[in-house]
Design an enzyme around this catalytic site. Structure first.
Site, short mmCIF file in Angstrom:
data_model
loop_
_atom_site.label_atom_id
_atom_site.label_comp_id
_atom_site.label_asym_id
_atom_site.label_seq_id
_atom_site.Cartn_x
_atom_site.Cartn_y
_atom_site.Cartn_z
N ASP A 1 0.87 -1.17 0.00
CA ASP A 1 0.00 0.00 0.00
C ASP A 1 0.91 1.23 0.00
O ASP A 1 2.05 1.17 0.45
CB ASP A 1 -0.91 -0.04 1.22
CG ASP A 1 -2.15 0.84 1.03
OD1 ASP A 1 -2.21 1.56 0.02
OD2 ASP A 1 -3.03 0.82 1.89
N ASP B 1 -7.89 -6.71 0.19
CA ASP B 1 -7.13 -6.81 1.44
C ASP B 1 -7.98 -6.22 2.55
O ASP B 1 -8.84 -5.36 2.29
CB ASP B 1 -5.81 -6.03 1.35
CG ASP B 1 -6.05 -4.53 1.43
OD1 ASP B 1 -6.01 -3.98 2.55
OD2 ASP B 1 -6.28 -3.91 0.37
N CYS C 1 -14.90 -27.32 10.44
CA CYS C 1 -13.85 -26.52 9.80
C CYS C 1 -12.54 -27.32 9.74
O CYS C 1 -12.09 -27.83 10.76
CB CYS C 1 -13.63 -25.22 10.57
SG CYS C 1 -12.27 -24.22 9.90
N CYS D 1 -9.55 -26.22 9.26
CA CYS D 1 -8.36 -25.37 9.40
C CYS D 1 -7.42 -25.91 10.50
O CYS D 1 -7.83 -26.70 11.34
CB CYS D 1 -8.75 -23.93 9.69
SG CYS D 1 -9.00 -23.54 11.43
N CYS E 1 -8.82 -25.52 14.03
CA CYS E 1 -9.98 -26.32 14.42
C CYS E 1 -9.64 -27.80 14.49
O CYS E 1 -10.28 -28.55 15.24
CB CYS E 1 -11.14 -26.08 13.45
SG CYS E 1 -11.90 -24.45 13.68
N HIS F 1 -7.52 -19.39 12.11
CA HIS F 1 -8.86 -19.82 11.69
C HIS F 1 -9.48 -18.79 10.74
O HIS F 1 -10.01 -19.15 9.68
CB HIS F 1 -9.77 -20.03 12.89
CG HIS F 1 -11.22 -20.17 12.52
ND1 HIS F 1 -11.74 -21.36 12.06
CD2 HIS F 1 -12.23 -19.27 12.47
CE1 HIS F 1 -13.02 -21.18 11.76
NE2 HIS F 1 -13.35 -19.93 12.00
#
Lengths: 402, 402
Positions: B90, B287, B329, B331, B334, B361
């Protein structure tokens, strides 16, 4: 529950295996702290990837929050923190008494020898029954005695529970230490009585040797603990002296009284040189806040005997350094090749990631050290390996030390 | 540098690939923030294991510390933070102007519409040349203009640099917005001029469309940016309105002016429903601080449209809950099966681990959402997938939505 594999000639050192309800622990071993049901900055399960077989939880802190009743409803600490390998739980005695005895933690490490009086008045009373204290969380009045500690540890369902003891401070005089040690032995029997009746299946109970720095009290305490055949192992606790030499003199008095067949845990000791000396004196397991705590303070463990095996990356001298955390280190934090400048910058920017990266490095370093010492014992080259550590060799360089 | 693979019929949505100096980015994609050369609570490299192709660094923050000169001596931001995949930076405009315009960040999210005046007086002057401001780090006077921003980004050697712009606040009137937008276009030309001469090889420059919530100003700004063929892509910035409907009306005006062939980045937007709508409007990359920020505040992203797709695990109602963070989930946070009670306890105990677990997560959730939307576009079933998300389906349930 404990089998010895190799005895090092001319030393008390040995390698072995602790067979516990949740698996085996290769000894001698360093046990990372998961004091509050977490290895600070990590998930507990990450300790396995770093090579550890066991972590240490704390009865006192977990008693206050989230409470052992809650943890029991989850089936115990293993389920709660999602770690299915062995857990040893400290009894809470050290923490309860630290609140009253002031600098006990510092004293055990030999950093302070001055009486500072009671701190914050958190202890409301030490009596035969146990200790009444004020919770650091909410100011409520709480009580912990031998049975409480055992009950909490039963709820946690740790593989190894420790008996509730008084950790006497260095400034305590001989008479206080003698009386305290006797009470610790009475508490020992109450712990055994409770545990024999209510202890969870598969949980081993370790006694704790106290006795301050007085040789006769230490030996007598060791004999008392040894006499209780119920105990699965023996821990060495309390004030070990003002200097490292005095500390290991106290450890050696104790070791001389212990049977070879039971595993020995040295409480709260984990500096690199102390681990080597402890191994030589026949200690099987160690725990210590050092690697995780100094990591959170920006320090990395490095093979530098002159600087207490640590480097402070928060210091301005690393601001532009392209040096890695530790050259040649195969740990997950060194592998990406972060510069000291980058870690320094993250520390200054107060980014948690730096603390985590250093914690991982420090834990790996101690785990690898213990693994290499085990190999050295098994291969009959402990003296060379120990000398190499003291001369500044990194753990992964020990295989070549002969 | 950008190739489109599939165009969704009856929508602006498309899938494609950004080919950048450090690798490819599969679009549409969510880009996690590595604002200060770190994905907060993680190592940057962990973003790869979570499935991300690119991270976003911030010119303003890295200019202040550790400084782009230091990062340049390491060879750039990739080397400094040890991440060898693409980076977008940015320009710093948003952060510089946020200091003066007060609630600009809130306004962009449609949460505030009231003029609050200058905050902390950190902006000392906005002039044609650039902006003079006081550093939040040490109070020193600093200057940033188009050339400064370009020079910093050249030192960072990001794959995609953004032009320096003024991010006008919602409370700005039409006249201020018009004047500001015109200045932004003059800055755009100065950025292009600097970049054409000094920009590092392989670095793409994106223009930024401003113009507030005025249709003619937005369309005019888009046309100005489109006219600069030098630009590799086009970002949409600034105040997008008070409500989500207004926000996407503004986005749609902009999209209508853009050529199909250039990639489009929507700055600072990343709520679950906004990502879906942005994809439908043909946005290629997004983003947003949301997943990492709410994770640090104890919140997990969950498929709950009624509750803004989040659950606050710091709330007392989870104290004894054996519910997982998010059932089903896959991930890394999890997978071990932590209970909400455990995460709640860690948050209350102020253990960093909880923030890290939730950050992982949340990032995984958004990454997986974008991956599933890409598949849905490629397989001609975006409408069904979008409807399923809005009805409360989790990302891993979208493959079945037809």
């Amino acid at each position: 529950m404990f089998s010895i594999r190799t005895r090092a000639p001319g030393s008390y050192a040995r390698t072995g295996t602790l067979k516990l309800a949740h698996g085996e622990v290769r000894t001698p071993a360093f046990v990372p702290l998961a004091t509050k049901a977490v290895v600070k900055t990590l998930e507990v399960r990450e300790a396995e990837a770093l090579g550890f077989d066991m972590v240490l939880g704390n009865t006192f802190h977990l008693f206050l929050t989230p409470g052992h009743e809650l943890i029991r409803t989850f089936g115990g600490l293993h389920e709660f923190q999602r770690w299915d390998k062995p857990i040893i739980t400290d009894s809470g005695g050290f923490q309860v008494f630290s609140m009253g005895h002031g600098t006990v933690a510092d004293e055990i490490k030999g950093r302070a020898a001055q009486f500072v009086g009671e701190r914050s008045g958190a202890i409301l009373g030490i009596e035969e029954e146990g200790v009444t204290f004020r919770s650091y969380l909410d100011g409520s009045t709480r009580f912990m005695g031998p049975e409480t500690s055992m009950e909490v540890q039963a709820s946690l369902r740790s593989d190894i529970a420790l008996v509730f003891d008084e950790c006497t401070p260095f400034h305590a005089d001989r008479e206080y230490t003698a009386r305290s040690t006797e009470r610790t032995h009475r508490w020992l029997d109450r712990c055994i009585a409770w545990h024999a009746e209510h202890g969870p299946e598969g949980q081993n109970l370790y006694g704790i040797v106290q006795g301050g720095v007085e040789e006769d009290l230490r030996r007598a305490s060791a004999q008392e603990v040894v006499a209780r055949e119920y105990l699965g192992g023996i821990a060495i606790g309390g004030t070990l002296g003002e200097t490292k030499d005095q500390m290991f003199t106290v450890v050696e008095w104790t070791i001389e009284e212990l049977p070879e067949g039971k595993p020995r845990h040295l409480l709260g000791i984990g500096e690199v040189d102390d681990l080597v000396r402890g191994v030589e004196l026949g200690i099987d397991t160690f725990d210590c806040a050092m690697p995780t705590r100094i990591g959170r303070h920006g320090m990395a463990v490095v093979p530098d005997p002159e600087k207490r095996w640590r480097v402070d990356l928060a210091k301005a001298r690393w601001k532009e350094s392209d040096e890695p955390i530790l050259d040649g280190c195969p740990c997950p934090s060194c592998e990406p090749g972060y510069s000291r400048a980058y870690i320094h910058y993250l520390l200054k920017a107060k980014e948690q990631t730096a603390q985590r990266v250093l914690t991982i490095h420090n834990l790996y370093y101690l785990q690898r050290l213990m693994a290499e010492l085990r190999d050295a014992i098994d291969e009959g080259r402990l003296p060379a390996a120990a000398a190499a550590v003291r001369a500044g060799a990194a753990p992964w360089e020990l295989a070549g030390a002969r």
